[in-house]
Design a protein around this motif. Structure first.
Motif, short mmCIF file in Angstrom:
data_model
loop_
_atom_site.label_atom_id
_atom_site.label_comp_id
_atom_site.label_asym_id
_atom_site.label_seq_id
_atom_site.Cartn_x
_atom_site.Cartn_y
_atom_site.Cartn_z
N THR A 37 0.82 -1.22 0.00
CA THR A 37 0.00 0.00 0.00
C THR A 37 0.85 1.27 0.00
O THR A 37 0.32 2.37 -0.12
CB THR A 37 -0.94 0.03 1.22
N GLY A 38 2.17 1.13 0.17
CA GLY A 38 3.03 2.31 0.12
C GLY A 38 4.10 2.34 1.18
O GLY A 38 4.49 1.30 1.72
N ASN A 39 4.57 3.55 1.47
CA ASN A 39 5.63 3.77 2.46
C ASN A 39 4.98 4.29 3.74
O ASN A 39 4.07 5.13 3.69
CB ASN A 39 6.61 4.84 1.96
N HIS A 40 5.46 3.81 4.88
CA HIS A 40 4.82 4.18 6.14
C HIS A 40 5.88 4.56 7.17
O HIS A 40 6.74 3.75 7.51
CB HIS A 40 4.00 3.02 6.70
N LEU A 41 5.80 5.78 7.67
CA LEU A 41 6.67 6.22 8.76
C LEU A 41 5.85 6.15 10.05
O LEU A 41 4.81 6.82 10.17
CB LEU A 41 7.17 7.65 8.51
N HIS A 42 6.30 5.32 10.98
CA HIS A 42 5.61 5.16 12.27
C HIS A 42 6.35 5.97 13.31
O HIS A 42 7.55 5.76 13.53
CB HIS A 42 5.61 3.69 12.71
N VAL A 43 5.65 6.88 13.95
CA VAL A 43 6.26 7.74 14.96
C VAL A 43 5.54 7.49 16.27
O VAL A 43 4.32 7.66 16.36
CB VAL A 43 6.11 9.23 14.55
N ASN A 44 6.30 7.08 17.28
CA ASN A 44 5.69 6.76 18.57
C ASN A 44 6.04 7.82 19.60
O ASN A 44 7.19 8.24 19.71
CB ASN A 44 6.21 5.39 19.04
N LYS A 45 5.03 8.25 20.35
CA LYS A 45 5.25 9.21 21.44
C LYS A 45 4.53 8.70 22.69
O LYS A 45 3.30 8.52 22.68
CB LYS A 45 4.68 10.58 21.03
N LEU A 46 5.31 8.48 23.74
CA LEU A 46 4.70 8.04 25.00
C LEU A 46 4.06 9.23 25.70
O LEU A 46 4.59 10.34 25.64
CB LEU A 46 5.77 7.40 25.90
N LEU A 47 2.97 8.99 26.36
CA LEU A 47 2.26 10.09 27.02
C LEU A 47 2.52 10.14 28.52
O LEU A 47 2.21 11.12 29.18
CB LEU A 47 0.75 9.97 26.77
N ALA A 48 3.04 9.05 29.05
CA ALA A 48 3.24 9.00 30.51
C ALA A 48 4.31 9.98 30.95
O ALA A 48 5.21 10.29 30.21
CB ALA A 48 3.64 7.58 30.91
#
Lengths: 112, 143
Positions: free
Chosen positions: B132-143
């Motif tokens: 389906t394409g290119n995917h950049l996954h960006v994770n940010k913790l909220l704690a």
């Protein structure tokens, strides 16, 4: 892009009247400020106090303006806060620009 | 009555034009306010999303409009994941799989900060390519 200017002593105060500075407006920002330089302003305080968001494209536009000013004058960034101030710090460009908490602080710092 | 937040999976998309990005930002801010994210976290998420989307428009799609830029916002009380997807040119591995040095301020750079900023602000990032394409996954913790 909304930009208002007034002269205070030797300084031209340029107030950004937008809450957002991004890649879509960066070319116009650059054009409008470079026009001030072409019109003879050499000491500019750019008031970002209304700006709540800025991306790196706009930061790049400010750097190109800083180069235009060179050692002929000043380009002081005033009033950055929140993520806008963080952008300068994260990129370490707060070391390159003269930064002030407000326009008054910028003018006071220069006068001192 | 106390609000109990569950998990959300919100999908947004814009056309690949820089003048569309502000609307995406507005949507993210609206989501963040509804989910009571702090101004600090929301500002960081917005900057990461905008830098990623600008990269997609400028590099993956070479500033050509008419293409789809997709952003998925996955929220749980512990973290936010932003997944920025495109069907354009794939990002070079050196940009996402190595630690990005920020440009030297003394060189008066006019760009090149985007992925470095995302790496600094995110808790983790990942890039993958599928049908389906290119995917950049960006994770940010909220704690």
């Amino acid at each position: 892009m909304k930009l208002s200017t007034h002269v205070q002593g030797e300084f031209t105060i340029a107030v950004i009247g937008e809450t957002r500075m991004d890649a879509a407006v960066a070319p116009e920002l650059k054009h409008q400020i470079s026009q001030l330089l072409n019109d003879g302003a050499t000491r500019i305080v750019l008031d970002l106090s209304a700006v709540t968001f800025m991306d790196s494209s706009s930061l790049g536009a400010l750097v190109s303006l800083l180069k235009m000013v060179g050692n002929r004058g000043d380009l002081i960034i005033a009033g950055s806060k929140g993520i806008v101030a963080d952008l300068f710090k994260l990129t370490r460009m707060d070391r390159v620009f003269r930064m002030a908490d407000s326009v008054d602080a910028a003018l006071g710092a220069v006068a001192a | 009555m106390e609000t109990i937040y569950q998990q959300y999976n919100i999908r947004l998309s814009i056309d690949s034009r820089l003048d569309q990005v502000r609307v995406l930002s507005g949507a993210l801010r609206g989501i963040g306010k509804e989910l009571e994210l702090s101004d600090e976290k929301l500002g960081q998420l917005e900057l990461m999303m905008v830098e990623a989307v600008n990269n997609v428009i400028e590099h993956a799609y070479q500033m050509q409009g008419g293409n789809d830029v997709r952003v998925r916002v996955e929220y749980s009380p512990a973290e936010v994941n932003l997944i920025i997807s495109d069907s354009g040119r794939t990002m070079p591995a050196s940009l996402h799989s190595e630690v990005r040095e920020m440009p030297d301020p003394d060189d008066l750079p006019e760009g090149g900060w985007g992925m470095g900023l995302i790496q600094l602000l995110a808790d983790s990032i990942r890039y993958n390519i599928d049908a389906t394409g290119n995917h950049l996954h960006v994770n940010k913790l909220l704690a």
